[in-house]
Design a protein around this motif. Sequence first.
Motif, PDB file in Angstrom:
ATOM      1  N   VAL A   1      92.763  -7.630 -39.244  1.00 30.57           N
ATOM      2  CA  VAL A   1      91.588  -8.504 -39.108  1.00 30.57           C
ATOM      3  C   VAL A   1      90.978  -8.408 -37.710  1.00 30.57           C
ATOM      4  O   VAL A   1      90.218  -9.281 -37.307  1.00 30.57           O
ATOM      5  CB  VAL A   1      91.946  -9.980 -39.433  1.00 30.57           C
ATOM      6  N   LYS A   2      91.291  -7.338 -36.974  1.00 31.58           N
ATOM      7  CA  LYS A   2      90.807  -7.265 -35.589  1.00 31.58           C
ATOM      8  C   LYS A   2      89.282  -7.235 -35.498  1.00 31.58           C
ATOM      9  O   LYS A   2      88.709  -7.693 -34.507  1.00 31.58           O
ATOM     10  CB  LYS A   2      91.399  -6.054 -34.873  1.00 31.58           C
ATOM     11  N   GLN A   3      88.620  -6.700 -36.537  1.00 31.70           N
ATOM     12  CA  GLN A   3      87.157  -6.660 -36.491  1.00 31.70           C
ATOM     13  C   GLN A   3      86.546  -8.064 -36.559  1.00 31.70           C
ATOM     14  O   GLN A   3      85.382  -8.247 -36.209  1.00 31.70           O
ATOM     15  CB  GLN A   3      86.624  -5.802 -37.652  1.00 31.70           C
ATOM     16  N   HIS A   4      87.324  -9.047 -37.002  1.00 28.13           N
ATOM     17  CA  HIS A   4      86.841 -10.429 -37.071  1.00 28.13           C
ATOM     18  C   HIS A   4      87.333 -11.264 -35.891  1.00 28.13           C
ATOM     19  O   HIS A   4      87.008 -12.455 -35.804  1.00 28.13           O
ATOM     20  CB  HIS A   4      87.320 -11.087 -38.374  1.00 28.13           C
ATOM     21  N   CYS A   5      88.092 -10.651 -35.005  1.00 26.93           N
ATOM     22  CA  CYS A   5      88.766 -11.396 -33.932  1.00 26.93           C
ATOM     23  C   CYS A   5      87.901 -11.438 -32.678  1.00 26.93           C
ATOM     24  O   CYS A   5      87.637 -10.413 -32.042  1.00 26.93           O
ATOM     25  CB  CYS A   5      90.115 -10.756 -33.621  1.00 26.93           C
ATOM     26  N   GLN A   6      87.460 -12.629 -32.298  1.00 30.85           N
ATOM     27  CA  GLN A   6      86.603 -12.769 -31.127  1.00 30.85           C
ATOM     28  C   GLN A   6      87.354 -12.470 -29.837  1.00 30.85           C
ATOM     29  O   GLN A   6      86.770 -11.950 -28.883  1.00 30.85           O
ATOM     30  CB  GLN A   6      86.007 -14.179 -31.093  1.00 30.85           C
ATOM     31  N   ALA A   7      88.654 -12.787 -29.793  1.00 34.28           N
ATOM     32  CA  ALA A   7      89.429 -12.469 -28.591  1.00 34.28           C
ATOM     33  C   ALA A   7      89.518 -10.957 -28.413  1.00 34.28           C
ATOM     34  O   ALA A   7      89.396 -10.435 -27.293  1.00 34.28           O
ATOM     35  CB  ALA A   7      90.825 -13.075 -28.689  1.00 34.28           C
ATOM     36  N   TRP A   8      89.715 -10.231 -29.499  1.00 36.49           N
ATOM     37  CA  TRP A   8      89.773  -8.773 -29.441  1.00 36.49           C
ATOM     38  C   TRP A   8      88.434  -8.195 -28.999  1.00 36.49           C
ATOM     39  O   TRP A   8      88.376  -7.293 -28.151  1.00 36.49           O
ATOM     40  CB  TRP A   8      90.164  -8.226 -30.813  1.00 36.49           C
ATOM     41  N   HIS A   9      87.328  -8.737 -29.559  1.00 35.42           N
ATOM     42  CA  HIS A   9      85.994  -8.260 -29.169  1.00 35.42           C
ATOM     43  C   HIS A   9      85.739  -8.521 -27.685  1.00 35.42           C
ATOM     44  O   HIS A   9      85.123  -7.699 -27.006  1.00 35.42           O
ATOM     45  CB  HIS A   9      84.919  -8.938 -30.021  1.00 35.42           C
ATOM     46  N   ARG A  10      86.235  -9.622 -27.192  1.00 37.46           N
ATOM     47  CA  ARG A  10      86.027  -9.921 -25.771  1.00 37.46           C
ATOM     48  C   ARG A  10      86.768  -8.911 -24.902  1.00 37.46           C
ATOM     49  O   ARG A  10      86.247  -8.459 -23.868  1.00 37.46           O
ATOM     50  CB  ARG A  10      86.490 -11.333 -25.456  1.00 37.46           C
ATOM     51  N   VAL A  11      87.961  -8.555 -25.293  1.00 39.66           N
ATOM     52  CA  VAL A  11      88.713  -7.538 -24.555  1.00 39.66           C
ATOM     53  C   VAL A  11      87.965  -6.209 -24.585  1.00 39.66           C
ATOM     54  O   VAL A  11      87.837  -5.519 -23.560  1.00 39.66           O
ATOM     55  CB  VAL A  11      90.127  -7.373 -25.155  1.00 39.66           C
ATOM     56  N   GLU A  12      87.454  -5.841 -25.766  1.00 42.16           N
ATOM     57  CA  GLU A  12      86.718  -4.579 -25.892  1.00 42.16           C
ATOM     58  C   GLU A  12      85.460  -4.586 -25.030  1.00 42.16           C
ATOM     59  O   GLU A  12      85.106  -3.580 -24.409  1.00 42.16           O
ATOM     60  CB  GLU A  12      86.355  -4.346 -27.363  1.00 42.16           C
ATOM     61  N   LYS A  13      84.762  -5.714 -24.989  1.00 40.66           N
ATOM     62  CA  LYS A  13      83.557  -5.820 -24.160  1.00 40.66           C
ATOM     63  C   LYS A  13      83.887  -5.646 -22.686  1.00 40.66           C
ATOM     64  O   LYS A  13      83.159  -4.979 -21.940  1.00 40.66           O
ATOM     65  CB  LYS A  13      82.884  -7.181 -24.383  1.00 40.66           C
ATOM     66  N   GLU A  14      84.987  -6.254 -22.260  1.00 44.07           N
ATOM     67  CA  GLU A  14      85.379  -6.139 -20.855  1.00 44.07           C
ATOM     68  C   GLU A  14      85.724  -4.702 -20.501  1.00 44.07           C
ATOM     69  O   GLU A  14      85.381  -4.214 -19.426  1.00 44.07           O
ATOM     70  CB  GLU A  14      86.562  -7.065 -20.565  1.00 44.07           C
ATOM     71  N   LEU A  15      86.404  -4.013 -21.413  1.00 43.80           N
ATOM     72  CA  LEU A  15      86.729  -2.612 -21.172  1.00 43.80           C
ATOM     73  C   LEU A  15      85.463  -1.772 -21.084  1.00 43.80           C
ATOM     74  O   LEU A  15      85.340  -0.883 -20.239  1.00 43.80           O
ATOM     75  CB  LEU A  15      87.635  -2.090 -22.285  1.00 43.80           C
ATOM     76  N   SER A  16      84.498  -2.071 -21.982  1.00 40.59           N
ATOM     77  CA  SER A  16      83.232  -1.346 -21.971  1.00 40.59           C
ATOM     78  C   SER A  16      82.457  -1.621 -20.688  1.00 40.59           C
ATOM     79  O   SER A  16      81.887  -0.712 -20.076  1.00 40.59           O
ATOM     80  CB  SER A  16      82.397  -1.759 -23.187  1.00 40.59           C
TER      81      SER A  16
END
Length: 427
Positions: A180-195
């Motif tokens: 369910v990582k595509q629905h996970c806001q915490a995961w998206h936030r980590v990805e945004k920070e990496l980007s």
Amino acid sequence: MLQQTQVATVIHYYNRWMQKWPTLQALAQASLEEVNELWAGLGYYSRGKRLQEAARKVVSELAGRMPRTAEDLQKLLPGVGRYTAGAIASISYGQSTSQHGNPSSWCQATGVVDGNVIRVLCRLRCIGADSSSPAVIDRLWDMANVLVDRSRPGDFNQALMELGATVCVPKSPLCRECPVKQHCQAWHRVEKELSFTSQKLFGKAPPVPDVEDCGAGDCPLCPPATEPWDSSLGVTNFPRKAAKKPPRVMRTATCVLERRGCHGAPEYLIVQRPSSGLLAGLWEFPSLPLAQDLQEEKEREELADHLQAWMGQPVAAKGLQFIGEVIHIFSHIHQTYVVYSLYLDGDVTLDPALSPSRWVTEDEFHASAVSTAMKKVLKAHKKQHRKESSPVKGSKQKRGAKAQGAGSPCPGTQLSLHAFLRAPTGP
């Protein structure tokens, strides 16, 4: 049993329990003493007592029929709270709370919220408020009830709990394997920070903030301003809990009273705790709560007076042998048992007006409803006894054995490598 306890620990206890009491009727007929004996070591002993009380109520008041909705389970059975009611209703019956408590009306599937589900939901929605607060717990229940699959609520709830137990774990979660990582806001936030870090490294303009990111300072679910996002933690920023209160510190004097049984084996005196409070109804060695910072001499005197009340005869404080201290951590108490022992030569008449008591062998002790802490106490006592019984290094006995010399070992004794290679000495 799974309340506050992991599956791996529960399995052995569950199998023993079901073998002894395979039906509600069998459990209802058991004594509390039997229940405590099988529950001993599992902790949170009130669970076992309430489980039996629930069985008795189902048999005597509900005609042997279990309530089938979460609402009725929670309302009618002692020891069944919101989580247990939701789990039983969804997993066992595929249903939950009837509308307005009317069984004839439609039933809505219920979610469940345990520690694993709290962690998953807080990360999915970036909920940074104190996850143990009643307001946040209510919101998490609302979310769980919305998310649950109406056609398979039991399977969904078990899957969500399993996701938290095996993938979305407290430390080092397996985010890349999460379904369910595509629905996970915490995961998206980590990805945004990496980007963002990557673009900054190559001199590109930072991305425009997401309009969906919550920016309201008074949001009841967002992290407080005093606890901002920590980039080093990633998704483990969530969930957040209020700082735990330090455990209450307690000291208890405990005496292992020992005598020689009729068959020569040692027997120990155990007494039963009150029927309410910590470790209710369990058996223990005679014990006495101590004030903090009490001198050892005073501890001995108070314990001797306590034992004298039990045995009806004087107990010399100096006769109590100090064994050591045993530390046991309860959920909210840091308990130190100051352990003494006293060997009794003759028979002792115990005061029947005090708590129930009995003499037991070591095997009977372990088969009784005793806590893990008391098992530690007996282990410390036996270790000290073995230490005193074995020859001490430097004693006359050991020196006498050594006096035979390395050059003239006892028959059948294997030589050490050093002795074997040493040159023979003259007569």
